[in-house]
Design a protein around this motif. Structure first.
Motif, mmCIF file in Angstrom:
data_model
loop_
_atom_site.group_PDB
_atom_site.id
_atom_site.type_symbol
_atom_site.label_atom_id
_atom_site.label_comp_id
_atom_site.label_asym_id
_atom_site.label_seq_id
_atom_site.Cartn_x
_atom_site.Cartn_y
_atom_site.Cartn_z
ATOM 1 N N MET A 158 25.378 99.859 -66.861
ATOM 2 C CA MET A 158 26.451 99.278 -67.662
ATOM 3 C C MET A 158 27.395 98.503 -66.748
ATOM 4 O O MET A 158 27.891 99.042 -65.772
ATOM 5 N N PRO A 159 27.654 97.238 -67.042
ATOM 6 C CA PRO A 159 28.551 96.466 -66.185
ATOM 7 C C PRO A 159 29.989 96.978 -66.291
ATOM 8 O O PRO A 159 30.416 97.429 -67.347
ATOM 9 N N ALA A 160 30.691 96.889 -65.182
ATOM 10 C CA ALA A 160 32.107 97.267 -65.178
ATOM 11 C C ALA A 160 32.935 96.081 -65.648
ATOM 12 O O ALA A 160 32.631 94.944 -65.329
ATOM 13 N N THR A 161 33.974 96.343 -66.427
ATOM 14 C CA THR A 161 34.835 95.284 -66.928
ATOM 15 C C THR A 161 36.247 95.513 -66.416
ATOM 16 O O THR A 161 36.790 96.600 -66.562
ATOM 17 N N PHE A 162 36.823 94.525 -65.787
ATOM 18 C CA PHE A 162 38.181 94.565 -65.288
ATOM 19 C C PHE A 162 38.859 93.283 -65.763
ATOM 20 O O PHE A 162 38.349 92.198 -65.536
ATOM 21 N N SER A 163 39.998 93.409 -66.404
ATOM 22 C CA SER A 163 40.790 92.243 -66.778
ATOM 23 C C SER A 163 39.947 91.196 -67.503
ATOM 24 O O SER A 163 39.278 91.505 -68.470
ATOM 25 N N ARG A 164 39.954 89.987 -66.975
ATOM 26 C CA ARG A 164 39.242 88.883 -67.627
ATOM 27 C C ARG A 164 37.785 88.778 -67.205
ATOM 28 O O ARG A 164 37.044 87.974 -67.745
ATOM 29 N N LEU A 165 37.402 89.548 -66.202
ATOM 30 C CA LEU A 165 36.087 89.371 -65.601
ATOM 31 C C LEU A 165 35.187 90.578 -65.808
ATOM 32 O O LEU A 165 35.661 91.700 -65.949
ATOM 33 N N ILE A 166 33.900 90.313 -65.793
ATOM 34 C CA ILE A 166 32.874 91.353 -65.826
ATOM 35 C C ILE A 166 32.149 91.292 -64.485
ATOM 36 O O ILE A 166 31.757 90.213 -64.034
ATOM 37 N N TYR A 167 31.975 92.457 -63.870
ATOM 38 C CA TYR A 167 31.247 92.556 -62.613
ATOM 39 C C TYR A 167 30.017 93.423 -62.837
ATOM 40 O O TYR A 167 30.111 94.470 -63.441
ATOM 41 N N ARG A 168 28.899 92.973 -62.293
ATOM 42 C CA ARG A 168 27.689 93.786 -62.370
ATOM 43 C C ARG A 168 26.855 93.550 -61.128
ATOM 44 O O ARG A 168 27.006 92.543 -60.433
ATOM 45 N N GLN A 169 25.968 94.498 -60.877
ATOM 46 C CA GLN A 169 25.035 94.349 -59.762
ATOM 47 C C GLN A 169 24.164 93.121 -60.025
ATOM 48 O O GLN A 169 23.712 92.904 -61.151
ATOM 49 N N PRO A 170 23.938 92.298 -58.999
ATOM 50 C CA PRO A 170 23.026 91.162 -59.199
ATOM 51 C C PRO A 170 21.636 91.654 -59.600
ATOM 52 O O PRO A 170 21.240 92.774 -59.276
ATOM 53 N N GLN A 171 20.931 90.791 -60.314
ATOM 54 C CA GLN A 171 19.583 91.095 -60.777
ATOM 55 C C GLN A 171 18.631 90.001 -60.304
ATOM 56 O O GLN A 171 19.060 88.874 -60.051
ATOM 57 N N PRO A 172 17.337 90.310 -60.205
ATOM 58 C CA PRO A 172 16.384 89.283 -59.763
ATOM 59 C C PRO A 172 16.470 87.986 -60.575
ATOM 60 O O PRO A 172 16.296 86.902 -60.017
ATOM 61 N N ALA A 173 16.782 88.080 -61.852
ATOM 62 C CA ALA A 173 16.861 86.882 -62.691
ATOM 63 C C ALA A 173 18.051 85.984 -62.351
ATOM 64 O O ALA A 173 18.139 84.862 -62.836
ATOM 65 N N ASP A 174 18.962 86.457 -61.503
ATOM 66 C CA ASP A 174 20.154 85.673 -61.133
ATOM 67 C C ASP A 174 19.878 84.624 -60.067
ATOM 68 O O ASP A 174 20.769 83.861 -59.701
ATOM 69 N N VAL A 175 18.652 84.555 -59.563
ATOM 70 C CA VAL A 175 18.376 83.684 -58.427
ATOM 71 C C VAL A 175 18.674 82.214 -58.726
ATOM 72 O O VAL A 175 19.203 81.492 -57.873
ATOM 73 N N GLN A 176 18.375 81.741 -59.921
ATOM 74 C CA GLN A 176 18.630 80.328 -60.254
ATOM 75 C C GLN A 176 20.130 80.025 -60.252
ATOM 76 O O GLN A 176 20.563 78.992 -59.741
ATOM 77 N N ARG A 177 20.910 80.929 -60.826
ATOM 78 C CA ARG A 177 22.361 80.715 -60.871
ATOM 79 C C ARG A 177 22.962 80.824 -59.473
ATOM 80 O O ARG A 177 23.856 80.060 -59.119
ATOM 81 N N LEU A 178 22.441 81.751 -58.678
ATOM 82 C CA LEU A 178 22.896 81.873 -57.299
ATOM 83 C C LEU A 178 22.639 80.563 -56.562
ATOM 84 O O LEU A 178 23.519 80.045 -55.866
ATOM 85 N N PHE A 179 21.455 80.013 -56.727
ATOM 86 C CA PHE A 179 21.127 78.749 -56.071
ATOM 87 C C PHE A 179 22.016 77.611 -56.577
ATOM 88 O O PHE A 179 22.475 76.776 -55.790
#
Length: 176
Positions: free
Chosen positions: A1-22
């Protein structure tokens, strides 16, 4: 479950995030102060993501994938705290990189405060450092806003001015 703080959501990166990371790390604008320049290939992004995933597996924390509460599927940046080698010494380092669309909205300051809360309140680390290029005024302001103080310099980029090092101590150890 992602953690939610204020206006932002933080979560552990996932393998599918590679395109956005790039997309974020390969953007020349997000690398104006990075002596290495933008990330060149998707393979580079995959190697960085693999390193982050290894950090999460080994330590249980690391850089987060960051999204806005109102658009949780759209990553606007990556950042948080993780061990980083300051030449020969490993330190807990605060870092971040946001997509240009997220600049100027206070997200780096918010991420910095939330990452320090994790470091001090949850992990109990004694101090957190920030490494910034000497001409990166916006990031220097962020570090100062979250209470980090100048600590020294690090000659980490051959042929360039040394990076500035900032530090903040755990509130209970600040006066020890």
């Amino acid at each position: 479950m992602p953690a939610t703080f204020s206006r932002l959501i933080y979560r552990q990166p996932q393998p599918a995030d590679v395109q956005r990371l790039f997309a974020i790390f390969g953007d020349p604008q997000t690398n104006l102060f990075n002596p290495a320049g933008p990330m060149a290939t998707l393979d580079d992004a995959q190697r960085l993501l693999d390193r982050w995933l290894g950090q999460w597996a080994a330590e249980g924390y690391g850089w987060w994938a960051i999204a806005r509460n109102e658009a949780p599927e759209h990553i606007i940046g990556f950042g948080g705290i993780a061990p980083l080698n300051y030449l020969t010494e490993q330190r807990i380092n605060l870092g971040y990189r946001f997509a240009v669309e997220a600049w100027g909205q206070g997200y780096a300051t918010e991420l910095g405060r939330d990452a320090l809360a994790l470091a001090f309140e949850t992990l109990g680390v004694p101090e957190v450092f920030g490494l910034v290029r000497p001409d990166h005024a916006a990031s220097i302001r962020v570090l100062e806003k979250i209470g980090m103080q100048p600590f020294g310099t690090l000659d980490d980029v051959p042929g360039k001015s040394p990076s500035r090092v900032f530090r903040i101590c755990h509130p209970t150890t600040a006066f020890a």
